[in-house]
Write a protein that holds these residues in place. Sequence first.
Motif, PDB file in Angstrom:
ATOM      1  N   GLU A 160      54.180  28.134  46.956  1.00  0.00           N
ATOM      2  CA  GLU A 160      55.375  27.315  47.189  1.00  0.00           C
ATOM      3  C   GLU A 160      55.167  26.284  48.301  1.00  0.00           C
ATOM      4  OE1 GLU A 160      59.244  29.821  45.697  1.00  0.00           O
ATOM      5  OE2 GLU A 160      58.616  30.103  47.778  1.00  0.00           O
ATOM      6  N   ASP A 162      52.322  24.689  48.974  1.00  0.00           N
ATOM      7  CA  ASP A 162      51.247  23.758  48.642  1.00  0.00           C
ATOM      8  C   ASP A 162      51.566  23.099  47.298  1.00  0.00           C
ATOM      9  OD1 ASP A 162      48.776  22.675  47.556  1.00  0.00           O
ATOM     10  OD2 ASP A 162      47.730  23.773  49.134  1.00  0.00           O
ATOM     11  N   GLN A 163      52.092  21.886  47.349  1.00  0.00           N
ATOM     12  CA  GLN A 163      52.553  21.206  46.138  1.00  0.00           C
ATOM     13  C   GLN A 163      51.443  21.042  45.108  1.00  0.00           C
ATOM     14  OE1 GLN A 163      55.760  20.601  45.517  1.00  0.00           O
ATOM     15  NE2 GLN A 163      55.196  19.925  43.473  1.00  0.00           N
ATOM     16  N   HIS A 164      50.232  20.706  45.551  1.00  0.00           N
ATOM     17  CA  HIS A 164      49.116  20.522  44.617  1.00  0.00           C
ATOM     18  C   HIS A 164      48.784  21.833  43.903  1.00  0.00           C
ATOM     19  CE1 HIS A 164      45.451  19.019  42.836  1.00  0.00           C
ATOM     20  NE2 HIS A 164      44.778  20.004  43.395  1.00  0.00           N
ATOM     21  N   GLU A 167      51.535  22.705  41.365  1.00  0.00           N
ATOM     22  CA  GLU A 167      51.388  21.919  40.134  1.00  0.00           C
ATOM     23  C   GLU A 167      50.225  22.432  39.297  1.00  0.00           C
ATOM     24  OE1 GLU A 167      51.153  17.756  41.144  1.00  0.00           O
ATOM     25  OE2 GLU A 167      53.108  17.834  42.161  1.00  0.00           O
TER      26      GLU A 167
END
Length: 190
Positions: A160, A162-164, A167
């Motif tokens: 949650e 770490d956006q990368h 995704e």
Amino acid sequence: MLIIMGAAGSQDDINAMEIHHWYTKFMRECPSGQLCLHEFKSVLGLQGLNQEANKYVEQVFETFDMNKDGFIDFLEFIAAINLVIRGKIDQKLKWYFKLYDADGNGTIDKKELVSIFTAIQAINGNQELSPEDFANVVFQKIDVNNDGELTLDEFINGVESDQHLLEMISKSFDLSNVLKVIQSGRRHSI
């Protein structure tokens, strides 16, 4: 009216027409009202897979078989569909964690992550990373105490934040595209 994971009338609920569609499909595939693994593969159009992909489908089946009776009944089935299509990210991450924790010991190690990612690649086709590279990235980013195992908290908090990574995991492991193809009535070709 059947309410699945949400407040009555909320946009996130599966509506009555969708439930009717899924129920019709479910009962056509398994008139007994209980879906076994073979029927599950048939409903999803996932027969004739290689060993790795087949193992993944079996793990998905086991995570959806909430009462562990060897069958998925309609309520388990519709709850699973609702989770995959409309579940909130923390619900999905808990489900992913359960899926990756193949031995059920409450942690994920690199071997489990490599195994499940290899299986998913066998179904979804080429990914941008090898299974080993994927596992290394995940552990490098979120194995806070460097013990070689991820707890549920480490996994959820790490993904949650770490956006990368969020995704990457969502794209790699999400079954919603398969389910949306089924829902629209078209066969998914593997």
